[in-house]
Enzyme design. Structure first.
Site, PDB file in Angstrom:
ATOM      1  N   CYS A  41       3.676   8.354   1.299  1.00 53.88           N
ATOM      2  CA  CYS A  41       4.286   7.390   2.332  1.00 53.88           C
ATOM      3  C   CYS A  41       4.254   6.273   1.607  1.00 53.88           C
ATOM      4  CB  CYS A  41       3.129   7.113   3.346  1.00 53.88           C
ATOM      5  SG  CYS A  41       3.505   6.130   4.772  1.00 53.88           S
ATOM      6  N   GLY A  82       6.549  -2.447   6.032  1.00 57.40           N
ATOM      7  CA  GLY A  82       7.818  -3.003   6.045  1.00 57.40           C
ATOM      8  C   GLY A  82       8.993  -1.982   6.710  1.00 57.40           C
ATOM      9  N   GLU A  83      10.241  -2.722   6.892  1.00 54.06           N
ATOM     10  CA  GLU A  83      11.144  -2.364   7.749  1.00 54.06           C
ATOM     11  C   GLU A  83      12.042  -1.825   6.534  1.00 54.06           C
ATOM     12  OE1 GLU A  83      12.415  -0.740  10.404  1.00 54.06           O
ATOM     13  OE2 GLU A  83      14.188  -0.956   9.701  1.00 54.06           O
ATOM     14  N   ASN A 131      -3.591   4.014  16.143  1.00 55.55           N
ATOM     15  CA  ASN A 131      -4.463   3.948  15.081  1.00 55.55           C
ATOM     16  C   ASN A 131      -5.183   2.394  15.475  1.00 55.55           C
ATOM     17  OD1 ASN A 131      -4.467   6.758  13.880  1.00 55.55           O
ATOM     18  ND2 ASN A 131      -2.588   5.858  13.025  1.00 55.55           N
ATOM     19  N   CYS A 187       1.000  -3.192  15.539  1.00 55.66           N
ATOM     20  CA  CYS A 187       1.039  -2.788  13.886  1.00 55.66           C
ATOM     21  C   CYS A 187       0.240  -3.741  13.112  1.00 55.66           C
ATOM     22  CB  CYS A 187       2.591  -2.675  13.608  1.00 55.66           C
ATOM     23  SG  CYS A 187       2.694  -2.330  11.729  1.00 55.66           S
ATOM     24  N   CYS A 208      -0.841   5.327   9.989  1.00 56.50           N
ATOM     25  CA  CYS A 208       0.278   4.725  10.534  1.00 56.50           C
ATOM     26  C   CYS A 208      -0.217   3.452  11.109  1.00 56.50           C
ATOM     27  CB  CYS A 208       0.932   5.624  11.688  1.00 56.50           C
ATOM     28  SG  CYS A 208       1.751   7.125  11.223  1.00 56.50           S
ATOM     29  N   GLU A 253       0.981  -1.270   0.050  1.00 56.48           N
ATOM     30  CA  GLU A 253       0.059   0.123  -0.034  1.00 56.48           C
ATOM     31  C   GLU A 253       1.019   1.095   0.117  1.00 56.48           C
ATOM     32  OE1 GLU A 253      -4.140  -1.294   2.158  1.00 56.48           O
ATOM     33  OE2 GLU A 253      -2.521  -0.962   3.361  1.00 56.48           O
ATOM     34  N   CYS A 264       5.834  -6.061  15.595  1.00 54.04           N
ATOM     35  CA  CYS A 264       5.522  -5.155  16.537  1.00 54.04           C
ATOM     36  C   CYS A 264       3.881  -5.463  16.876  1.00 54.04           C
ATOM     37  CB  CYS A 264       5.680  -3.610  16.112  1.00 54.04           C
ATOM     38  SG  CYS A 264       7.572  -3.661  15.752  1.00 54.04           S
ATOM     39  N   SER A 270      11.537   4.433  15.551  1.00 58.92           N
ATOM     40  CA  SER A 270      10.559   4.040  16.524  1.00 58.92           C
ATOM     41  C   SER A 270      10.804   3.805  17.801  1.00 58.92           C
ATOM     42  CB  SER A 270       9.795   3.054  15.793  1.00 58.92           C
ATOM     43  OG  SER A 270       9.132   3.377  14.470  1.00 58.92           O
ATOM     44  N   LEU A 271      10.514   4.426  18.899  1.00 59.83           N
ATOM     45  CA  LEU A 271      10.806   4.119  20.258  1.00 59.83           C
ATOM     46  C   LEU A 271       9.924   3.329  20.874  1.00 59.83           C
ATOM     47  CD1 LEU A 271      13.834   4.701  21.624  1.00 59.83           C
ATOM     48  CD2 LEU A 271      12.917   6.771  22.494  1.00 59.83           C
ATOM     49  N   HIS A 272       8.787   4.105  21.308  1.00 54.69           N
ATOM     50  CA  HIS A 272       7.630   3.565  21.764  1.00 54.69           C
ATOM     51  C   HIS A 272       7.572   3.167  23.423  1.00 54.69           C
ATOM     52  CE1 HIS A 272       6.504   3.954  17.734  1.00 54.69           C
ATOM     53  NE2 HIS A 272       6.602   2.644  17.306  1.00 54.69           N
ATOM     54  N   CYS A 290       5.921  -7.506   6.835  1.00 53.53           N
ATOM     55  CA  CYS A 290       7.078  -7.144   7.675  1.00 53.53           C
ATOM     56  C   CYS A 290       7.432  -8.313   8.608  1.00 53.53           C
ATOM     57  CB  CYS A 290       6.703  -5.808   8.407  1.00 53.53           C
ATOM     58  SG  CYS A 290       8.080  -5.168   9.405  1.00 53.53           S
ATOM     59  N   SER A 325      12.111   5.720   8.296  1.00 52.80           N
ATOM     60  CA  SER A 325      11.638   5.482   9.709  1.00 52.80           C
ATOM     61  C   SER A 325      12.216   3.972  10.086  1.00 52.80           C
ATOM     62  CB  SER A 325      10.232   5.532   9.832  1.00 52.80           C
ATOM     63  OG  SER A 325       9.972   4.995  11.103  1.00 52.80           O
TER      64      SER A 325
HETATM   65  N1  SAH Z   1       8.914  -0.372   9.929  1.00 48.50           N
HETATM   66  C1  SAH Z   1       9.200   1.184  10.133  1.00 48.50           C
HETATM   67  C2  SAH Z   1       8.310   2.045   9.341  1.00 48.50           C
HETATM   68  C3  SAH Z   1       6.981   1.727   9.086  1.00 48.50           C
HETATM   69  S1  SAH Z   1       5.927   2.086  10.404  1.00 48.50           S
HETATM   70  C4  SAH Z   1       9.058   1.521  11.774  1.00 48.50           C
HETATM   71  O1  SAH Z   1       8.569   0.507  12.221  1.00 48.50           O
HETATM   72  O2  SAH Z   1       9.492   2.379  11.745  1.00 48.50           O
HETATM   73  C5  SAH Z   1       5.846   3.723  10.594  1.00 48.50           C
HETATM   74  C6  SAH Z   1       5.536   4.446  12.051  1.00 48.50           C
HETATM   75  O3  SAH Z   1       4.159   3.819  12.347  1.00 48.50           O
HETATM   76  C7  SAH Z   1       6.586   3.716  13.084  1.00 48.50           C
HETATM   77  O4  SAH Z   1       6.971   4.482  13.915  1.00 48.50           O
HETATM   78  C8  SAH Z   1       5.567   2.759  13.817  1.00 48.50           C
HETATM   79  O5  SAH Z   1       5.938   2.333  14.872  1.00 48.50           O
HETATM   80  C9  SAH Z   1       3.943   3.186  13.618  1.00 48.50           C
HETATM   81  N2  SAH Z   1       2.964   2.516  13.863  1.00 48.50           N
HETATM   82  C10 SAH Z   1       2.734   1.413  13.618  1.00 48.50           C
HETATM   83  N3  SAH Z   1       1.442   0.576  13.927  1.00 48.50           N
HETATM   84  C11 SAH Z   1       0.880   1.977  14.489  1.00 48.50           C
HETATM   85  C12 SAH Z   1      -0.491   1.958  14.757  1.00 48.50           C
HETATM   86  N4  SAH Z   1      -1.390   1.120  14.765  1.00 48.50           N
HETATM   87  N5  SAH Z   1      -0.824   3.349  15.182  1.00 48.50           N
HETATM   88  C13 SAH Z   1       0.022   4.373  15.106  1.00 48.50           C
HETATM   89  N6  SAH Z   1       1.565   4.168  14.536  1.00 48.50           N
HETATM   90  C14 SAH Z   1       1.964   2.943  14.266  1.00 48.50           C
HETATM   91 FE1  SF4 Z   2       7.210  -3.566  10.908  1.00 49.57          FE
HETATM   92 FE2  SF4 Z   2       7.194  -1.172  11.490  1.00 49.57          FE
HETATM   93 FE3  SF4 Z   2       5.068  -2.386  11.591  1.00 49.57          FE
HETATM   94 FE4  SF4 Z   2       7.128  -2.859  13.207  1.00 49.57          FE
HETATM   95  S1  SF4 Z   2       5.851  -0.983  13.292  1.00 49.57           S
HETATM   96  S2  SF4 Z   2       6.015  -4.342  12.206  1.00 49.57           S
HETATM   97  S3  SF4 Z   2       8.857  -2.552  12.215  1.00 49.57           S
HETATM   98  S4  SF4 Z   2       6.214  -1.830   9.882  1.00 49.57           S
END
Ligand code: SAH
Ligand code: SF4
Length: 402
Positions: free
Chosen positions: A106, A200-201, A335, A120, A378, A93, A117, A255-257, A113, A232
């Protein structure tokens, strides 16, 4: 056997192809310009080429490899999502976000991926495969054409009023009814920003991703400045070190979280491999090497990582024993992802978290949300056949500005 995808060829590759085909070298430059400056999506449109060459291109090559399976829009047409199917059935997408004075695409770097996580949607798919440089580049070309089409349609005054205001100054938007028409008077001519934040990463597909960066940056082609691109990463420390030494100044978001290893590992399995100390070491190396500020993304999950004491821990982590990191924190309200046993932090909680960070001197904004109703926000990208049923309509979501 799929045909040769022209988006997979750098200019020197095109030159050697033209050489093999007995064509003069300038034909390669013509084709390259057609692809990246004129956004041609069919050799037939390359009218400055001889008919025989166009025909050969049509027979032996393709412009792109992505089949558009579904296009959706939200936010009054200003957020547009495409679901593409690849020749081997994998899906990916891409999201185009149009603002009064900029347009951001984007882009996905993998179908699915592997990082898993828990918050996600893409992570729940697992890895289908890496994308080729051409498949990554093509998403920006689709967005450019889509923007051009939208501008054609939006030229009609009635349509432009459909949009909503959502760029701004770091404050919550309260003005749902604000006049928007005037705000879109400055027409965005082209894609101005590109974020590798789709599926994806990127650093798990580093070489192909980097080829795409070079192609998109190339002043002889698409000509998007590296400073207008942001990658990212989930926190692959070797990738961060590699980017620190890379020749183009692509922006870095991490992505720290979570502010501690225990919580971070429970949300993001990759933290077991590259725990916080190692991740921050790599980040310091990147900052020292490039002099550039990094962004830390922090998804706020109700009751998990959004407590004020966690904001304090985060501020301390980023101020560090070795001195404050040159950074900025981007708070992202989570989200909805169907089936994920998580909740979205309430607005007051988000603001309180932000306030703590600001009090500690850490720059911090809350991310604008786009496309929630079509699962384009996101972490919602999962190639599902329809909008996620659990997602509230975009209009019900308060907009945040960054
Ligand atoms: N794989 C990479 C880039 C894609 S994700 C990464 O993880 O950084 C892009 C961003 O969206 C990341 O910061 C990710 O942690 C965040 N993200 C993933 N799932 C989400 C969700 N359900 N709601 C908000 N942000 C989310
Ligand atoms: Fe992959 Fe980024 Fe989603 Fe984590 S947040 S599963 S690294 S796309």
């Amino acid at each position: 056997m799929p045909k040769l995808d022209l988006y997979n060829l750098a200019l020197p590759d095109l030159e050697s192809l033209m050489h093999d085909w007995g064509q003069p070298a300038f034909r390669a430059r013509q084709i390259y310009r057609q692809l990246y400056a004129n956004l041609a999506d069919d050799p037939a449109a390359m009218t400055d080429l001889p008919a025989a060459l166009r025909e050969r291109l049509r027979e032996e090559a393709t412009v792109g490899a992505l089949a558009l399976e579904r296009a959706q829009e939200a936010d009054g047409g200003l957020t547009r999502k495409a679901l593409f199917r690849l020749h081997d059935g994998a899906v990916l997408e891409t999201v185009l976000m149009i603002y009064p004075d900029r347009a951001t695409v984007c882009v996905s770097t993998q179908a699915g991926c592997a990082m898993g996580c828990v918050f996600c949607a893409t992570g729940r798919l697992g890895l289908l495969r890496n994308l080729t440089p051409g498949e990554i580049v093509e998403q920006a070309m689709w967005a450019s054409r889509e923007l051009r089409r939208w501008q054609g349609a939006a030229g009609r005054p009635g349509d432009r009023e459909a949009g909503r205001p959502d760029d701004g100054d770091g404050q919550w938007w309260g003005g749902e009814g604000e006049p928007f028409t005037e705000r879109v008077t400055r027409r965005v001519g082209r894609i101005t920003n590109l974020v590798f934040m789709g599926m994806g990463e990127p650093f798990a597909n580093y070489d192909r991703w980097w080829q795409a960066v070079e192609r998109l940056h190339d002043p002889k082609g698409f000509n998007l400045g590296a400073r207008s691109m942001t990658v990212s990463t989930v926190g692959l420390a070797p990738g961060i070190r590699r980017l620190a030494e890379a020749p183009l100044p692509v922006n870095l978001a991490i992505s720290l979280h979570a502010p501690d290893d225990e919580l971070r590992s429970s949300l993001m399995p990759i933290n077991n491999r590259y725990p916080l100390a190692e991740l921050l070491d790599a980040t310091r190396f990147y900052i020292e090497r490039t002099g550039r500020r990094v962004s830390f993304e922090y998804v706020l999950l109700q009751g998990q990582n959004d407590h004020p004491h966690q904001a304090i821990a985060l501020a301390r982590l980023l101020r560090g024993r070795e001195g404050p990191l040159l950074c900025h924190v981007n708070l992202i309200p989570w989200n909805p992802v169907p089936g994920a046993p998580l909740g979205r932090s309430e607005r007051e909680r988000v603001l309180a978290f932000q306030r703590v960070l600001l009090d500690y001197g850490v720059a911090c904004t809350v991310r604008v949300e786009r496309g929630v109703a079509i699962a384009a926000a996101c972490g919602q990208l999962a190639g599902a056949p329809a909008a996620q049923p659990g997602a509230p309509p975009a209009d019900a979501i308060p907009l945040l500005s960054q």
